[in-house]
Write a protein that holds these residues in place. Structure first.
Motif, PDB file in Angstrom:
ATOM      1  N   ALA A  14       2.021   2.824   3.191  1.00 48.70           N
ATOM      2  CA  ALA A  14       3.317   3.492   3.342  1.00 48.70           C
ATOM      3  C   ALA A  14       3.165   4.844   4.018  1.00 48.70           C
ATOM      4  CB  ALA A  14       3.965   3.662   1.968  1.00 48.70           C
ATOM      5  N   VAL A  15       2.150   5.609   3.616  1.00 41.43           N
ATOM      6  CA  VAL A  15       1.913   6.926   4.227  1.00 41.43           C
ATOM      7  C   VAL A  15       1.607   6.781   5.700  1.00 41.43           C
ATOM      8  CG1 VAL A  15       0.372   8.902   4.244  1.00 41.43           C
ATOM      9  CG2 VAL A  15       1.193   8.003   2.064  1.00 41.43           C
ATOM     10  N   MET A  16       0.789   5.795   6.041  1.00 38.06           N
ATOM     11  CA  MET A  16       0.463   5.582   7.456  1.00 38.06           C
ATOM     12  C   MET A  16       1.721   5.208   8.241  1.00 38.06           C
ATOM     13  SD  MET A  16      -2.664   6.308   7.878  1.00 38.06           S
ATOM     14  CE  MET A  16      -2.925   5.607   9.496  1.00 38.06           C
ATOM     15  N   GLY A  17       2.601   4.412   7.616  1.00 38.88           N
ATOM     16  CA  GLY A  17       3.836   4.044   8.298  1.00 38.88           C
ATOM     17  C   GLY A  17       4.728   5.253   8.554  1.00 38.88           C
ATOM     18  N   ILE A  18       4.830   6.144   7.542  1.00 43.50           N
ATOM     19  CA  ILE A  18       5.646   7.354   7.703  1.00 43.50           C
ATOM     20  C   ILE A  18       5.091   8.239   8.808  1.00 43.50           C
ATOM     21  CG2 ILE A  18       6.357   9.481   6.561  1.00 43.50           C
ATOM     22  CD1 ILE A  18       6.469   7.875   3.965  1.00 43.50           C
ATOM     23  N   ILE A  19       3.772   8.418   8.811  1.00 44.01           N
ATOM     24  CA  ILE A  19       3.138   9.255   9.851  1.00 44.01           C
ATOM     25  C   ILE A  19       3.403   8.671  11.231  1.00 44.01           C
ATOM     26  CG2 ILE A  19       0.913  10.050  10.727  1.00 44.01           C
ATOM     27  CD1 ILE A  19       0.010  10.248   7.818  1.00 44.01           C
ATOM     28  N   ALA A  20       3.267   7.330  11.326  1.00 40.69           N
ATOM     29  CA  ALA A  20       3.517   6.698  12.634  1.00 40.69           C
ATOM     30  C   ALA A  20       4.965   6.909  13.062  1.00 40.69           C
ATOM     31  CB  ALA A  20       3.179   5.208  12.548  1.00 40.69           C
ATOM     32  N   GLY A  21       5.906   6.814  12.083  1.00 35.10           N
ATOM     33  CA  GLY A  21       7.314   7.031  12.415  1.00 35.10           C
ATOM     34  C   GLY A  21       7.584   8.446  12.896  1.00 35.10           C
ATOM     35  N   LEU A  22       6.951   9.428  12.238  1.00 37.49           N
ATOM     36  CA  LEU A  22       7.130  10.822  12.659  1.00 37.49           C
ATOM     37  C   LEU A  22       6.635  11.043  14.077  1.00 37.49           C
ATOM     38  CD1 LEU A  22       6.160  12.697   9.385  1.00 37.49           C
ATOM     39  CD2 LEU A  22       8.424  12.455  10.370  1.00 37.49           C
TER      40      LEU A  22
END
Length: 300
Positions: A73-81
């Motif tokens: 989930a954290v990796m997904g958020i970072i990618a979205g940012l």
């Protein structure tokens, strides 16, 4: 049971019979009986230990799954940012390019294009003069209380023209002044006489019951008591003595400070006057206008 000496009636005196316990005699160590169930207890303990180890292993696996999910989930958020920050920059570069083309097009049209403006044929005849406005606050100015010869002649001509045009055939102010018989003078008598003319229409230059203006009304009433006044607010003001509002009584004059209007004081902040065109002689409040009080006929 314990071993005891039991006396017997059949035994010879002095001889005892030893009686032995009838319980079976234990042949093994004492703890062999107590530890007979030990193997079963150890087995249960081992099974409990194994079950605890399995539970700990399952719990550890679940924690690992949660950590993995959180990491994903954290990796997904970072990618979205990163994507969110990158898109505006990409869009801005394209917009800038398109904007540059639009600016170039606009510059070309300004340089080479022509503009057509249609003007009405009668535009040159349009009236552009400035509208007339008056100040919302009246300007107070000092008015001379002395009429020039030309002004007096003009006022007399206006009064004569008005008198000739009316159908009034009663006594005028001049007639009252020429009659030597006058009622006793008092302010109360003056005011009561003035009240008789309520409802008389306002007429500019009027000085008879056919129609009054403000100063003509004052002049006509006071003439009946033998007091001669000029048909003029400034001159009627100058003919009397200025008094305070506390001393003023009904029958005294109310004179506006700008010398544009006068009438009879009616007491309690009221005035009896011929107000303006379209109005009639009546009693009404003194409106918000600077004024003073004048007494005629008697001294203060």
């Amino acid at each position: 049971m314990t071993t005891g000496i039991i006396p017997s009636s059949n035994a010879p005196r002095g001889i005892t019979r030893r009686t032995m316990r009838t319980d079976p005699i234990r042949t093994g160590p004492i703890d062999t009986v107590k530890t007979a169930a030990a193997p079963a207890t150890r087995r249960a303990a081992r099974e409990a230990v194994v079950a605890e180890q399995r539970a700990a292993s399952a719990k550890s696996k679940r924690r690992g799954v949660k950590k993995t999910a959180v990491s994903v989930a954290v990796m997904g958020i970072i990618a979205g940012l990163f994507g969110t920050m990158a898109l505006p920059a990409f869009a801005h570069s394209q917009t800038t390019a398109a904007g540059s083309q639009s600016a170039a097009q606009i510059a070309s049209e300004r340089a080479n294009g022509a503009q057509n403006v249609q003007v009405a044929n009668n535009a040159a005849a349009t009236d552009v003069s400035r509208d007339n406005y008056t100040a919302s606050v009246p300007v107070t100015k000092t008015v001379s209380t002395t009429l020039t010869a030309a002004q007096a002649t003009q006022a007399a001509a206006q009064r004569a023209a008005f008198s000739a045009s009316t159908a009034y055939s009663g006594e005028t102010a001049a007639d009252y002044l020429a009659n030597p018989s006058h009622p006793a003078f008092s302010l109360a008598a003056v005011y009561q006489t003035a009240l008789k003319y309520q409802g008389t229409p306002y007429v500019f230059g009027g000085a008879t019951p056919a129609g009054f203006d403000c100063s003509g009304f004052v002049m006509y009433v006071y003439a009946q008591f033998g007091i001669s006044l000029q048909h003029s607010v400034p001159l009627e003001d100058a003919a009397g003595v200025t008094i305070s509002q506390a001393d003023a009584e009904p029958g005294d004059l109310v004179v506006f400070d700008n010398e544009a209007h006068d009438g009879f004081y009616a007491g309690n902040g009221m005035i009896l006057d011929a107000p303006k065109p379209g109005g009639v002689v009546s009693v009404r409040p003194i409106w918000n206008q600077a004024h003073h009080f004048v007494r005629l006929g008697i001294s203060k």
